[in-house]
Design a protein around this motif. Sequence first.
Motif, PDB file in Angstrom:
ATOM      1  N   ALA A 160       0.826  -1.207   0.000  1.00 29.12           N
ATOM      2  CA  ALA A 160       0.000   0.000   0.000  1.00 29.12           C
ATOM      3  C   ALA A 160       0.862   1.260   0.000  1.00 29.12           C
ATOM      4  N   ALA A 161       1.941   1.261   0.793  1.00 28.41           N
ATOM      5  CA  ALA A 161       2.841   2.416   0.820  1.00 28.41           C
ATOM      6  C   ALA A 161       3.529   2.603  -0.531  1.00 28.41           C
ATOM      7  N   SER A 162       3.788   1.503  -1.226  1.00 31.86           N
ATOM      8  CA  SER A 162       4.393   1.593  -2.562  1.00 31.86           C
ATOM      9  C   SER A 162       3.456   2.289  -3.537  1.00 31.86           C
ATOM     10  N   VAL A 163       2.159   2.005  -3.421  1.00 24.97           N
ATOM     11  CA  VAL A 163       1.172   2.662  -4.288  1.00 24.97           C
ATOM     12  C   VAL A 163       1.180   4.170  -4.038  1.00 24.97           C
ATOM     13  N   VAL A 164       1.182   4.565  -2.758  1.00 26.32           N
ATOM     14  CA  VAL A 164       1.225   5.990  -2.420  1.00 26.32           C
ATOM     15  C   VAL A 164       2.490   6.635  -2.969  1.00 26.32           C
ATOM     16  N   PHE A 165       3.618   5.942  -2.836  1.00 30.19           N
ATOM     17  CA  PHE A 165       4.897   6.478  -3.311  1.00 30.19           C
ATOM     18  C   PHE A 165       4.878   6.672  -4.828  1.00 30.19           C
ATOM     19  N   ILE A 166       4.364   5.682  -5.553  1.00 39.12           N
ATOM     20  CA  ILE A 166       4.342   5.756  -7.021  1.00 39.12           C
ATOM     21  C   ILE A 166       3.456   6.911  -7.488  1.00 39.12           C
ATOM     22  N   ILE A 167       2.279   7.062  -6.861  1.00 44.90           N
ATOM     23  CA  ILE A 167       1.363   8.122  -7.273  1.00 44.90           C
ATOM     24  C   ILE A 167       1.935   9.503  -6.948  1.00 44.90           C
ATOM     25  N   SER A 168       2.505   9.644  -5.750  1.00 44.91           N
ATOM     26  CA  SER A 168       2.991  10.957  -5.315  1.00 44.91           C
ATOM     27  C   SER A 168       4.284  11.367  -5.993  1.00 44.91           C
ATOM     28  N   LEU A 169       4.966  10.421  -6.664  1.00 40.38           N
ATOM     29  CA  LEU A 169       6.244  10.725  -7.298  1.00 40.38           C
ATOM     30  C   LEU A 169       6.088  11.471  -8.614  1.00 40.38           C
ATOM     31  N   GLN A 170       4.866  11.509  -9.142  1.00 40.58           N
ATOM     32  CA  GLN A 170       4.676  11.987 -10.516  1.00 40.58           C
ATOM     33  C   GLN A 170       5.016  13.454 -10.714  1.00 40.58           C
ATOM     34  N   GLU A 171       4.702  14.291  -9.740  1.00 38.81           N
ATOM     35  CA  GLU A 171       4.849  15.729  -9.956  1.00 38.81           C
ATOM     36  C   GLU A 171       5.952  16.347  -9.120  1.00 38.81           C
ATOM     37  N   ILE A 172       6.852  15.553  -8.596  1.00 37.90           N
ATOM     38  CA  ILE A 172       7.807  16.051  -7.611  1.00 37.90           C
ATOM     39  C   ILE A 172       9.169  16.287  -8.242  1.00 37.90           C
ATOM     40  N   ASP A 173       9.741  17.435  -7.935  1.00 32.76           N
ATOM     41  CA  ASP A 173      11.122  17.742  -8.301  1.00 32.76           C
ATOM     42  C   ASP A 173      11.963  17.625  -7.033  1.00 32.76           C
TER      43      ASP A 173
END
Length: 631
Positions: free
Chosen positions: A203-216
Amino acid sequence: LIDALPVLAAFPAILLSADLAYVPHSYESVSSYVFALLVSSLLACSSLLMLSLLVKFNVVALKREISTSGSSQGLQSAILLAVGISFSYLATNFLPISRVSVLYLGLYLHRFNFCTPIFFFVDIYKAYTTHSYVSIFNICLGYVLVSVSFQILFKKFVASSVSNTVRNIRMNIFLPVTIALGLCLLFADASTISPSIIGVNIAASVVFIISLQEIDLKSSKFIPSILSSIACALEFVVASKSLSIDSLITIFLPFIIVPDRSYDIANAYTMMSRSTSATENMTPILTELLSHSDTRAIFNFLLLNATFMFVQLLHSFRSKSLGLLSDSLHMALDCMSLALGLIAGALSKKEINPHGKYPFGLKNFEILAGFTNGTLLIGISGGIIFEAIGRLVNPVVLEKTTELIIVSLLGLGVNLVGIFAFNHGHAHGHSHGHSHSHGHNHEHESGHSHNHEHSHGEEHEDCKEEGGMNDNMKGIFLHILADTLGSVGVVVSTILTKYVKWNGFDPIASMIIATLILLSAIPLIQSTASSLLLRLTKKKETKVRNALNDITNIKGIKSFTTPRFWPNSSNTINGYIHIQVYRGENASYIKRQCERVFETEKIDVMIQVENDYDSCWCRSGSEITAQSNWS
């Protein structure tokens, strides 16, 4: 920095859960290393399956490139990616998660940074002073795993496109392999495996993958230190590892890293802020969430809140604390409420198709979400009060108060971030309209505004007309505020309990906070219920009565029937009305006069003008009664 917090919190949570998923008796036998590798492979396959599903359903947007390799080469590439992820998980068995987190981020910021060799020599020196050759070997193995896995992941995610690799993940191969690995591990040594923590890792991996999209991650020099601080705090709270000089080195040494701007993870992920075409590859709801500043900020907080929930779950599984587990489930309910509110807000912004299934749009869904959140808040408040009364009658002795204070402070920090994110912007004011008219004796004109009023009681409704918070956003804010007050209450009551030695502070604080939540939720329920029932406020009712009174004074009008008026969120009133004129009067001229009267009061109305001798359903007994009620 606020947008990066979900990534910075989720990454060490993933590594920590990977470390806790397998707790070997010792690393003095080869079988322990093999077992750790199998567990890491299970976690890697699970993460890849989730990534594949997120890409398949367009939740994660990856750059689409034409595949030049065959299916066998694509499968080999997917397997190599699984090996890289499994090696990163395996490294957590030999190095602290704070060290692994900083090493990966440091290598990403600059592959040839000075921090990595410094950390290596510090760890080797510490192991050498203990005269433990096994520790020295494990440290060397951990650094090798980090280096190899980073090179694999860097090649797949940054140096080349990961799109084709992910799309070549075959469910018919990876899913059976994942299930087989899980069954083998359970039958081999179930005592060292924690299925619940494996679920938290996925579940934490899903959150990490989704939140990584717009981050610099190269936008601020403070990001590595924030990551290491979060990782050290998780180690202290969840893994019960004491803080030391090494923790301070881990936190402050990454300041010397100078990011290399020649590459970025944007090569793999389609950045929403940099590419308009990215939104075309994503689900409509996620597109709406990320394309508006208010919902994007709250969506990032939702991801951060979910990550902290996973941390609490890890701590509850480790400490076997039922109270902490119930609090984690309460946070899960809050996350669902936040998600409901965000989805409602996103759907309310969608362009209305008057010929579609919902010709008036989904504005009521936003009000319904506020009503649902208010109902949940009342249920939560009642549950807290009920449990608090039980604890007053039968006091429960708080254990590990220091760790509880730290967890509560972390939760308070997360909720303060949520309030800050909420204040980034919560204005929802998109209205859509259309009108149509028909000539004939029965003349029609309509102006539809496909929004519904988000009222806050009669006084609050009038204030809202000058601009305010709608009920959906108010429900989200109350959830965040409730969690913030809960964290404050836990911190204060735990400190008092620790030093005064009376266990009644915790239930008393809980009852006070629950009462405040209840008092805030009741007006929200009243407001949303009134909105769903299309109730007019006193001020708007006065406008309607004034308009109807002016209409009766227009020369040539005999009467009116079927006056129907309801509010909308564009600070106007919608409605329709039938007007009867005397024989021989100019119906078109009278209709224009009526329109001007309604426009003066900001009433968008559909007017049907008819001769007094024409038969119409509107002149039944019940409708005549309705007219007299407005008179």
